[in-house]
Design a protein around this motif. Structure first.
Motif, PDB file in Angstrom:
ATOM      1  N   ALA A 107     -15.867 -13.968  -7.590  1.00 46.26           N
ATOM      2  CA  ALA A 107     -16.232 -12.558  -7.391  1.00 46.26           C
ATOM      3  C   ALA A 107     -15.287 -11.894  -6.391  1.00 46.26           C
ATOM      4  N   GLU A 108     -14.931 -12.592  -5.304  1.00 43.91           N
ATOM      5  CA  GLU A 108     -13.981 -12.038  -4.337  1.00 43.91           C
ATOM      6  C   GLU A 108     -12.609 -11.847  -4.984  1.00 43.91           C
ATOM      7  N   ASN A 109     -12.214 -12.761  -5.854  1.00 45.66           N
ATOM      8  CA  ASN A 109     -10.931 -12.620  -6.563  1.00 45.66           C
ATOM      9  C   ASN A 109     -10.930 -11.416  -7.491  1.00 45.66           C
ATOM     10  N   ARG A 110     -12.080 -11.112  -8.108  1.00 46.98           N
ATOM     11  CA  ARG A 110     -12.168  -9.917  -8.972  1.00 46.98           C
ATOM     12  C   ARG A 110     -11.946  -8.649  -8.153  1.00 46.98           C
ATOM     13  N   VAL A 111     -12.569  -8.578  -6.978  1.00 45.68           N
ATOM     14  CA  VAL A 111     -12.394  -7.411  -6.099  1.00 45.68           C
ATOM     15  C   VAL A 111     -10.939  -7.316  -5.657  1.00 45.68           C
ATOM     16  N   TYR A 112     -10.389  -8.432  -5.207  1.00 43.54           N
ATOM     17  CA  TYR A 112      -8.994  -8.478  -4.755  1.00 43.54           C
ATOM     18  C   TYR A 112      -8.052  -8.040  -5.877  1.00 43.54           C
ATOM     19  N   SER A 113      -8.232  -8.588  -7.083  1.00 42.56           N
ATOM     20  CA  SER A 113      -7.357  -8.267  -8.220  1.00 42.56           C
ATOM     21  C   SER A 113      -7.445  -6.799  -8.604  1.00 42.56           C
ATOM     22  N   GLU A 114      -8.649  -6.257  -8.580  1.00 42.75           N
ATOM     23  CA  GLU A 114      -8.834  -4.841  -8.918  1.00 42.75           C
ATOM     24  C   GLU A 114      -8.112  -3.960  -7.895  1.00 42.75           C
ATOM     25  N   TRP A 115      -8.214  -4.327  -6.606  1.00 43.89           N
ATOM     26  CA  TRP A 115      -7.514  -3.577  -5.557  1.00 43.89           C
ATOM     27  C   TRP A 115      -6.010  -3.644  -5.779  1.00 43.89           C
ATOM     28  N   ARG A 116      -5.482  -4.839  -5.996  1.00 40.31           N
ATOM     29  CA  ARG A 116      -4.043  -5.026  -6.170  1.00 40.31           C
ATOM     30  C   ARG A 116      -3.520  -4.311  -7.417  1.00 40.31           C
ATOM     31  N   SER A 117      -4.311  -4.275  -8.485  1.00 41.76           N
ATOM     32  CA  SER A 117      -3.840  -3.584  -9.695  1.00 41.76           C
ATOM     33  C   SER A 117      -3.857  -2.067  -9.499  1.00 41.76           C
ATOM     34  N   ARG A 118      -4.813  -1.579  -8.727  1.00 42.37           N
ATOM     35  CA  ARG A 118      -4.917  -0.124  -8.509  1.00 42.37           C
ATOM     36  C   ARG A 118      -3.983   0.371  -7.399  1.00 42.37           C
ATOM     37  N   TYR A 119      -3.823  -0.427  -6.350  1.00 42.83           N
ATOM     38  CA  TYR A 119      -2.987  -0.042  -5.200  1.00 42.83           C
ATOM     39  C   TYR A 119      -2.004  -1.177  -4.889  1.00 42.83           C
ATOM     40  N   PRO A 120      -1.031  -1.407  -5.773  1.00 42.56           N
ATOM     41  CA  PRO A 120      -0.164  -2.586  -5.635  1.00 42.56           C
ATOM     42  C   PRO A 120       0.742  -2.601  -4.408  1.00 42.56           C
ATOM     43  N   ASN A 121       1.185  -1.453  -3.936  1.00 40.61           N
ATOM     44  CA  ASN A 121       2.153  -1.426  -2.829  1.00 40.61           C
ATOM     45  C   ASN A 121       1.564  -0.950  -1.511  1.00 40.61           C
ATOM     46  N   LEU A 122       0.249  -0.838  -1.445  1.00 40.21           N
ATOM     47  CA  LEU A 122      -0.389  -0.327  -0.231  1.00 40.21           C
ATOM     48  C   LEU A 122      -0.613  -1.478   0.752  1.00 40.21           C
ATOM     49  N   PRO A 123       0.012  -1.406   1.932  1.00 39.59           N
ATOM     50  CA  PRO A 123      -0.183  -2.482   2.915  1.00 39.59           C
ATOM     51  C   PRO A 123      -1.552  -2.356   3.583  1.00 39.59           C
ATOM     52  N   LYS A 174     -21.081  -7.793   2.067  1.00 42.47           N
ATOM     53  CA  LYS A 174     -20.266  -8.808   2.742  1.00 42.47           C
ATOM     54  C   LYS A 174     -19.213  -9.380   1.797  1.00 42.47           C
ATOM     55  N   LEU A 175     -19.597  -9.650   0.551  1.00 41.75           N
ATOM     56  CA  LEU A 175     -18.622 -10.163  -0.414  1.00 41.75           C
ATOM     57  C   LEU A 175     -17.492  -9.163  -0.602  1.00 41.75           C
ATOM     58  N   PHE A 176     -17.833  -7.900  -0.746  1.00 44.16           N
ATOM     59  CA  PHE A 176     -16.834  -6.859  -0.967  1.00 44.16           C
ATOM     60  C   PHE A 176     -15.902  -6.718   0.240  1.00 44.16           C
ATOM     61  N   THR A 177     -16.468  -6.620   1.444  1.00 41.52           N
ATOM     62  CA  THR A 177     -15.637  -6.418   2.627  1.00 41.52           C
ATOM     63  C   THR A 177     -14.769  -7.637   2.921  1.00 41.52           C
ATOM     64  N   ASP A 178     -15.304  -8.834   2.702  1.00 43.01           N
ATOM     65  CA  ASP A 178     -14.501 -10.047   2.917  1.00 43.01           C
ATOM     66  C   ASP A 178     -13.355 -10.141   1.916  1.00 43.01           C
ATOM     67  N   ALA A 179     -13.588  -9.705   0.686  1.00 44.00           N
ATOM     68  CA  ALA A 179     -12.559  -9.778  -0.350  1.00 44.00           C
ATOM     69  C   ALA A 179     -11.362  -8.892  -0.019  1.00 44.00           C
ATOM     70  N   LEU A 180     -11.591  -7.792   0.692  1.00 45.05           N
ATOM     71  CA  LEU A 180     -10.493  -6.871   1.015  1.00 45.05           C
ATOM     72  C   LEU A 180      -9.930  -7.083   2.420  1.00 45.05           C
ATOM     73  N   ASN A 181     -10.429  -8.099   3.124  1.00 48.40           N
ATOM     74  CA  ASN A 181      -9.901  -8.457   4.440  1.00 48.40           C
ATOM     75  C   ASN A 181      -8.436  -8.850   4.309  1.00 48.40           C
ATOM     76  N   GLY A 182      -7.577  -8.199   5.063  1.00 45.61           N
ATOM     77  CA  GLY A 182      -6.154  -8.510   5.009  1.00 45.61           C
ATOM     78  C   GLY A 182      -5.443  -7.912   3.815  1.00 45.61           C
ATOM     79  N   VAL A 183      -6.164  -7.137   3.004  1.00 43.17           N
ATOM     80  CA  VAL A 183      -5.585  -6.532   1.802  1.00 43.17           C
ATOM     81  C   VAL A 183      -5.639  -5.008   1.911  1.00 43.17           C
TER      82      VAL A 183
END
Length: 158
Positions: free
Chosen positions: A45-61, A88-97
């Motif tokens: 589930a955390e990987n799904r959130v991470y992947s969705e973020w990266r596909s939508r905002y690929p170059n955003l640090p 918590k799952l959502f916020t942890d998935a975007l930690n460092g991303v």
């Protein structure tokens, strides 16, 4: 990165994200021989959130300033899941991303919408059955997680 060190037109002040599928709660880690192991469903589930973020905002640090969140969880079942474990799952998935650390979150709004217990049948209201369309207050929806992430500018007195 902060607003002061980034080119503002390339850095959105608000990012929106939708993760399709039934929202998952953060599972408790299992401890084996002193090591915490994250449950597989939580990792996926955390990987799904991470992947969705990266596909939508690929170059955003990752952002380094204050962050505000508005999370809406549209669940596929009425089974109770704590809002804090969903968030918590959502916020942890975007930690460092999306942001450097979830300590930067200064404000959060969390909403959990579960399907209506009753639906309109041929002879009036009846209890929901498996296979009935998902509705909330009579309006149809798809199970998903919706997020609005607002990057705030740090106050600097002049």
């Amino acid at each position: 990165m902060s607003f002061d060190t980034l080119d503002l037109p390339s850095w959105p002040s608000t990012c929106k994200l939708t993760i399709p599928g039934d929202p998952q709660s953060k599972g408790r880690p299992r401890v084996y021989q002193g090591h915490g192991i994250t449950p597989t469903r939580t990792r996926e589930a955390e990987n799904r959130v991470y992947s969705e973020w990266r596909s939508r905002y690929p170059n955003l640090p990752p952002y380094e300033g204050p962050v505000c969140l508005a999370l809406t969880f549209w669940t596929a079942t009425r089974r109770g899941r704590d809002w804090d474990n969903l968030a918590k799952l959502f916020t942890d998935a975007l930690n460092g991303v999306a942001y450097t650390d979830d300590r930067q979150i200064i404000e959060a709004s969390v909403h959990v919408h579960r399907p209506d217990q009753y639906v309109l049948g041929a002879r009036g209201p009846r209890k929901r059955k498996t296979g009935d369309p998902l509705t909330w207050h009579g309006k149809p929806y798809q199970a998903c997680t919706q997020a609005i992430i607002e990057f705030r500018k740090e106050y600097i007195p002049e």
